[in-house]
Design an enzyme around this catalytic site. Sequence first.
Site, PDB file in Angstrom:
ATOM      1  CB  SER A   1      -1.001   0.466   0.914  1.00  0.00           C
ATOM      2  OG  SER A   1      -0.889  -0.153   2.170  1.00  0.00           O
TER       3      SER A   1
ATOM      4  CB  CYS B   1      -4.308  -6.921   0.591  1.00  0.00           C
ATOM      5  SG  CYS B   1      -2.969  -7.805   1.688  1.00  0.00           S
TER       6      CYS B   1
ATOM      7  NE  ARG C   1       4.419  -7.949   4.938  1.00  0.00           N
ATOM      8  CZ  ARG C   1       5.281  -7.156   5.607  1.00  0.00           C
ATOM      9  NH1 ARG C   1       5.586  -7.927   6.821  1.00  0.00           N
ATOM     10  NH2 ARG C   1       4.669  -5.862   5.461  1.00  0.00           N
TER      11      ARG C   1
ATOM     12  CG  HIS D   1      -5.040 -11.480  -1.634  1.00  0.00           C
ATOM     13  ND1 HIS D   1      -4.292 -10.720  -1.825  1.00  0.00           N
ATOM     14  CD2 HIS D   1      -4.130 -11.620  -0.072  1.00  0.00           C
ATOM     15  CE1 HIS D   1      -3.597  -9.187  -1.515  1.00  0.00           C
ATOM     16  NE2 HIS D   1      -3.238  -9.993  -0.349  1.00  0.00           N
TER      17      HIS D   1
ATOM     18  CD  GLU E   1      -6.654 -10.710  -5.053  1.00  0.00           C
ATOM     19  OE1 GLU E   1      -7.508 -10.655  -4.235  1.00  0.00           O
ATOM     20  OE2 GLU E   1      -5.641 -10.047  -4.849  1.00  0.00           O
TER      21      GLU E   1
END
Lengths: 213, 300
Positions: free
Chosen positions: A66, A96, A155, A191, A193
Amino acid sequence: MAILSVGTGPAETAVPPGLRVGVLALQGDFREHAQVLRELGANVDLVRRPEELDQIDGLVIPGGESSVMDKLARTFGLAEPLRAAIRGGLPVYGTCAGLIMLADTILDGMNGQQSLGGLDIAVRRNAFGPQTASFETDLDIPALGVKPVHAVFIRAPVVETVGPRATALATLDDGRCVAVQQGNLLGTSFHPEITGEYRFHQYFLQKLVAAAR
Amino acid sequence: MTESTSAEQFGSSRVKRGLAEMLKGGVIMDVVTAAQARIAEDAGAVAVMALERVPADIRSQGGVARMSDPDLIDSIIAEVNIPVMAKARIGHFVEAQILEVLGVDYIDESEVLSPADYLNHIDKWNFTIPFVCGATNLGEALRRITEGAAMIRSKGEAGTGDVSEATKHIRTINGEIKRLTSMSRDELYVAAKELQAPYELVAEIASTGKLPVVLFTAGGVATPADAAMMMQLGADGVFVGSGIFKAGNPEQRAAAIVKAVTFYDDAKVIADVSRGLGEAMVGINVSDIPAPHRLASRGW
């Protein structure tokens, strides 16, 4: 060694045709999101420049780092147009790092790290500890049906405070919130994806992007 | 750390490979002090690699190169919020055990350090922490994946600032993958034998057209243009070792390489970020290094 596929695959209910969805492609697993969205029938644009926001009906902010997305978004003049688009009602789904980008408040962020905001939540970055504490598990998410969602936390952040304008969609067994929605904004700590789980993207396309268009 | 749910699974392939997925499109920078780690994070590194000496110094100073002092690694973990990687010697499973308990996020079983075992690599399935390993060709990459590597980096020639070997290795790996995709099944059996890799893995790559793990590139990247070229050649991301902190003005060079990796296909952006970076690392031409002193030949 083969990774077990627990996906649900493209689901029965069709996504309306012609939806144009951007995926923020500054860093992270944006190709995986693009692939899921295409399989669900959306047209996908990778977004790295402000003008690439103009044509899209919705945006996905992928997993990744990020702080890096934040720096690049500001350096390349994308942060303010993104904030304006979110304020203007653009449907956005963040996973995330994307969830962190959408949070009004970041806890344990870098020096000077900024988010785009929009979700009335406080998110703690990397809330579980080092990579050895990353995990996968099943979550019950009633909004997506009875079949549990297999979720991968890497994480990962958690939503530490859910403000009055946001709604928790999923929690871990210990009660910590890991998925939220607020109007046109959707965010998950995990996630979908990378697990072949299509229901979040489908929910995003049907309930948020198609409805807002 | 939470262990609230019985169904929670730690250290699975998906979790290990997944962290590498999240690093894609990013730059991982070698750092030898907490101060350098701070510079790397501020410049937009997606992770840092903690080591005692950068490869250029290992090369010039010689001697046995080993895992870093745990105090150094602790200080780097304390300094940054981004993932911290650290190097263990090839085959040195105890260095790996130490790095795992230190709370490092990824271990690089690296040819840049002196190998501890000239026959066996670490059995990486024994660990909860994920590993990245170097490879110069597809067979080497597949052998590492078979041993449990969750991420591959093409080796290049570390500590040189000469990108030619990095170019060769990423081209070789991707070229060999492309060749597999055009083969029939009877040819794949032979290919597996020649690659010295399990047939199932070879067949999987022939059908998907890509490695089952993320592929970064490393070894000799010194400029934004070098990094962008690696991305155009199909790398998922870039490791930069000596190229940043052996150059003048590391802050600016590090930030420029980060931008060049994101806009790797936009020559105008790469031109802009390449301006006024000052002296790049002086470097050494790979062709001037006698073959026995090349690090890429370590590991097999």
